[in-house]
Scaffold this motif. Structure first.
Motif, PDB file in Angstrom:
ATOM      1  N   LEU A 102       0.793  -1.096  -0.119  1.00  0.00           N
ATOM      2  CA  LEU A 102       0.124   0.069  -0.076  1.00  0.00           C
ATOM      3  C   LEU A 102       0.752   1.303  -0.038  1.00  0.00           C
ATOM      4  CD1 LEU A 102      -2.797  -1.107   2.421  1.00  0.00           C
ATOM      5  CD2 LEU A 102      -3.079  -0.843  -0.202  1.00  0.00           C
ATOM      6  N   LEU A 103       2.051   1.125   0.369  1.00  0.00           N
ATOM      7  CA  LEU A 103       2.842   2.449   0.689  1.00  0.00           C
ATOM      8  C   LEU A 103       3.965   2.369  -0.394  1.00  0.00           C
ATOM      9  CD1 LEU A 103       3.881   2.332   4.438  1.00  0.00           C
ATOM     10  CD2 LEU A 103       2.206   3.704   3.136  1.00  0.00           C
ATOM     11  N   ASN A 104       4.072   1.287  -1.591  1.00  0.00           N
ATOM     12  CA  ASN A 104       4.757   1.325  -2.669  1.00  0.00           C
ATOM     13  C   ASN A 104       5.954   0.924  -1.959  1.00  0.00           C
ATOM     14  OD1 ASN A 104       3.387   1.308  -4.816  1.00  0.00           O
ATOM     15  ND2 ASN A 104       3.191   3.703  -4.577  1.00  0.00           N
ATOM     16  N   GLY A 105       6.208   0.248  -0.889  1.00  0.00           N
ATOM     17  CA  GLY A 105       7.523  -0.216  -0.287  1.00  0.00           C
ATOM     18  C   GLY A 105       7.969  -1.775  -0.665  1.00  0.00           C
ATOM     19  N   GLN A 106       8.825  -2.151   0.074  1.00  0.00           N
ATOM     20  CA  GLN A 106       9.307  -3.241   0.046  1.00  0.00           C
ATOM     21  C   GLN A 106       9.773  -3.842   1.203  1.00  0.00           C
ATOM     22  OE1 GLN A 106      12.839  -3.175  -2.548  1.00  0.00           O
ATOM     23  NE2 GLN A 106      11.478  -2.690  -4.296  1.00  0.00           N
TER      24      GLN A 106
ATOM     25  N   LYS B 249      21.363 -18.596  13.258  1.00  0.00           N
ATOM     26  CA  LYS B 249      21.957 -17.193  12.913  1.00  0.00           C
ATOM     27  C   LYS B 249      21.007 -16.259  13.032  1.00  0.00           C
ATOM     28  CE  LYS B 249      25.641 -19.600  10.003  1.00  0.00           C
ATOM     29  NZ  LYS B 249      26.234 -19.471   8.669  1.00  0.00           N
ATOM     30  N   GLY B 250      19.889 -16.527  13.543  1.00  0.00           N
ATOM     31  CA  GLY B 250      18.999 -15.346  13.648  1.00  0.00           C
ATOM     32  C   GLY B 250      18.177 -14.935  12.375  1.00  0.00           C
ATOM     33  N   THR B 251      17.561 -13.718  12.504  1.00  0.00           N
ATOM     34  CA  THR B 251      16.623 -13.576  11.349  1.00  0.00           C
ATOM     35  C   THR B 251      16.800 -11.981  11.056  1.00  0.00           C
ATOM     36  OG1 THR B 251      14.852 -15.072  11.792  1.00  0.00           O
ATOM     37  CG2 THR B 251      14.261 -13.223  10.596  1.00  0.00           C
ATOM     38  N   LYS B 252      16.808 -11.563  10.046  1.00  0.00           N
ATOM     39  CA  LYS B 252      16.969 -10.115   9.401  1.00  0.00           C
ATOM     40  C   LYS B 252      15.702  -9.854   8.592  1.00  0.00           C
ATOM     41  CE  LYS B 252      20.159  -7.112   6.970  1.00  0.00           C
ATOM     42  NZ  LYS B 252      21.347  -7.051   6.228  1.00  0.00           N
ATOM     43  N   VAL B 253      15.130  -8.748   9.015  1.00  0.00           N
ATOM     44  CA  VAL B 253      13.842  -8.003   8.198  1.00  0.00           C
ATOM     45  C   VAL B 253      14.309  -6.854   7.454  1.00  0.00           C
ATOM     46  CG1 VAL B 253      11.570  -7.302   8.251  1.00  0.00           C
ATOM     47  CG2 VAL B 253      12.193  -9.439   9.480  1.00  0.00           C
ATOM     48  N   SER B 254      14.468  -6.584   6.128  1.00  0.00           N
ATOM     49  CA  SER B 254      14.814  -5.224   5.556  1.00  0.00           C
ATOM     50  C   SER B 254      13.488  -4.663   5.095  1.00  0.00           C
ATOM     51  CB  SER B 254      15.866  -5.624   4.422  1.00  0.00           C
ATOM     52  OG  SER B 254      16.810  -6.332   5.202  1.00  0.00           O
ATOM     53  N   ILE B 255      13.292  -3.421   5.251  1.00  0.00           N
ATOM     54  CA  ILE B 255      12.375  -2.707   4.974  1.00  0.00           C
ATOM     55  C   ILE B 255      12.698  -1.507   4.292  1.00  0.00           C
ATOM     56  CG2 ILE B 255      10.097  -1.435   5.583  1.00  0.00           C
ATOM     57  CD1 ILE B 255      10.607  -3.112   8.369  1.00  0.00           C
ATOM     58  N   LYS B 256      12.086  -1.022   2.976  1.00  0.00           N
ATOM     59  CA  LYS B 256      12.399   0.161   2.349  1.00  0.00           C
ATOM     60  C   LYS B 256      10.932   0.811   1.820  1.00  0.00           C
ATOM     61  CE  LYS B 256      15.088   1.886  -1.686  1.00  0.00           C
ATOM     62  NZ  LYS B 256      15.990   1.563  -2.813  1.00  0.00           N
ATOM     63  N   VAL B 257      10.815   2.315   2.099  1.00  0.00           N
ATOM     64  CA  VAL B 257       9.608   2.833   1.858  1.00  0.00           C
ATOM     65  C   VAL B 257      10.029   4.243   1.212  1.00  0.00           C
ATOM     66  CG1 VAL B 257       7.416   3.897   3.037  1.00  0.00           C
ATOM     67  CG2 VAL B 257       8.429   1.805   3.931  1.00  0.00           C
ATOM     68  N   PRO B 258       9.572   4.451   0.165  1.00  0.00           N
ATOM     69  CA  PRO B 258       9.722   5.782  -0.545  1.00  0.00           C
ATOM     70  C   PRO B 258       8.607   6.967   0.149  1.00  0.00           C
ATOM     71  CG  PRO B 258       8.306   4.386  -1.830  1.00  0.00           C
ATOM     72  CD  PRO B 258       8.631   3.505  -0.625  1.00  0.00           C
ATOM     73  N   PHE B 259       9.177   8.123   0.132  1.00  0.00           N
ATOM     74  CA  PHE B 259       8.288   9.309   0.496  1.00  0.00           C
ATOM     75  C   PHE B 259       8.566  10.481  -0.423  1.00  0.00           C
ATOM     76  CE2 PHE B 259      11.219  11.735   2.907  1.00  0.00           C
ATOM     77  CZ  PHE B 259      12.381  10.700   3.161  1.00  0.00           C
ATOM     78  N   LYS B 260       7.562  11.246  -0.181  1.00  0.00           N
ATOM     79  CA  LYS B 260       8.078  12.519  -1.079  1.00  0.00           C
ATOM     80  C   LYS B 260       8.737  13.722  -0.334  1.00  0.00           C
ATOM     81  CE  LYS B 260       3.886  11.923  -4.264  1.00  0.00           C
ATOM     82  NZ  LYS B 260       2.766  12.468  -4.790  1.00  0.00           N
TER      83      LYS B 260
END
Length: 376
Positions: free
Chosen positions: A352-356, A365-376
């Motif tokens: 909904l935010l056009n993110g990933q 070895k654990g867990t890694k969550v990567s997030i990327k969100v564009p904004f104006k």
């Protein structure tokens, strides 16, 4: 012909979403009915417990009076030549009447204890029903959002990117307004009530001077249960709508959440900020916080981690976040086709935010969550 097909498709989508929404409403009505009944039973439990305490006091007082009457009767009987026949009869009648009153009070005490136990069992059952119904509402809500996104994607192929962004922002705004309303109601209602009950329990504890150990034990248990309920209520308020998000912004709210995570689960949290920290549009901050919150909740529930690191990076045109723990991890390749509702919800918000959002993990070895969100 193409316009006709589009209208039919739109109707199918609306009917499907309407049916799911109706099911969600029905489950919520069950939840509300069970919750109201649970509150009524809570009041009945408190009423019966107070009546039980009063009867306990009465039984103790009658036992003392009955004991004194028996001693008086024994004294009169041993010295019957000293006392008149009328005095002896009065002593006997008094002892007999007190024995009857004592027997009735003891029976009443047993009935009240039995009634209290039955109400507490019923209260526990209602609590389980409320928790299950609440979970179902949440899950159906996630499914509804997922279906709405997937089905809506068919129609969105003929719409502009700007319209899609506006639609997604409106959905998030509506969801968060509802969370704000429920949080305010819980804060003004149950939380205040629980605090008042704790105060009353402490007052009763100081007033009790008969059978202290038993009475204080019950009151201490009641007070601790209520405090636990109060703590849980405040956690629900934070989960629904953290007030700090509006007032202070994303980073301070995450710091508070990490502090509460350490307190609840003994997981040490560290947050690092890269770039120049700035306030984002409300729907962007809300969406990003919810995704990070879900990642941290998964760590608390499943990872068995001792520490977690959150990195927020502000760049021109976008913000990124990384949530990394030192927990047990899992084989992300094997679970790729069986994502949980939590991960589906995270992906839904990012869409909904056009993110990933991406999740990578290895066993041990654990867990890694990567997030990327564009904004104006």
């Amino acid at each position: 012909m193409a316009d006709l097909d589009l209208k039919a498709l739109d109707k199918i989508i609306k009917n499907t979403l309407s049916a799911v929404e109706k099911s969600k409403t029905q489950i919520f009505e069950i939840y509300e009915a069970a919750r109201n009944e649970m509150e009524n039973v809570k009041k009945d439990v408190e009423k019966v417990k107070q009546e039980t305490i009063n009867v306990i006091f009465l039984v103790d007082e009658l036992e003392k009076k009955e004991r004194r009457a028996r001693l008086r009767l024994m004294e009169v009987s041993r010295n019957f030549r000293v006392y008149k026949e009328e005095d002896i009869k009065d002593c006997y009648d008094e002892a007999k009447n007190l024995q009857i009153e004592l027997a009735v009070a003891r029976e009443q005490e047993q009935n009240l204890r039995r009634q209290r136990d039955e109400l507490e069992i019923r209260l526990k059952q209602l609590k389980n029903t409320v928790e299950k119904a609440e979970g179902l509402v949440s899950q159906v809500g996630v499914v509804l959002g997922y279906l709405g996104n997937q089905m809506g994607g068919v129609v969105n192929q003929i719409e502009s990117l700007q319209q899609s962004q506006i639609f997604g922002a409106k959905i998030i705004k509506a969801q968060e307004e509802e969370r704000r309303r429920v949080a305010r109601e819980i804060h003004d209602g149950p939380a205040q009530l629980m605090a008042n009950v704790v105060f009353r329990a402490e007052v009763c504890e100081r007033l009790i001077d008969i059978d202290i150990d038993r009475a204080k034990g019950e009151l201490r248990d009641l007070r601790e249960q209520v405090r636990g309920c109060l703590k849980e209520t405040r956690k629900i308020i934070f989960d629904l709508r953290p007030m700090a998000l509006d007032d202070l912004g994303l980073v301070p709210t995450l710091k508070r959440f990490l502090d509460s995570l350490k307190e609840r689960a003994n997981v040490h949290g560290e947050i690092r900020i890269l770039g120049e920290e700035k306030r984002l549009d409300s729907h962007v901050e809300i969406g990003l916080f919810r995704v990070i919150q879900e990642a941290l909740n998964n760590i608390e529930k499943h990872a068995k981690a001792s520490s977690v690191k959150v990195i927020i990076e502000f760049r021109p045109g976008f913000v990124s976040a990384v949530v990394e723990d030192d927990g047990a991890g899992f084989n992300s390749a094997e679970t790729a086709g069986s994502e949980s509702f939590g991960l589906l919800g995270m992906r839904e918000r990012m869409n909904l935010l056009n993110g990933q959002v991406t999740v990578s993990s290895e066993i041990g070895k654990g867990t890694k969550v990567s997030i990327k969100v564009p904004f104006k």
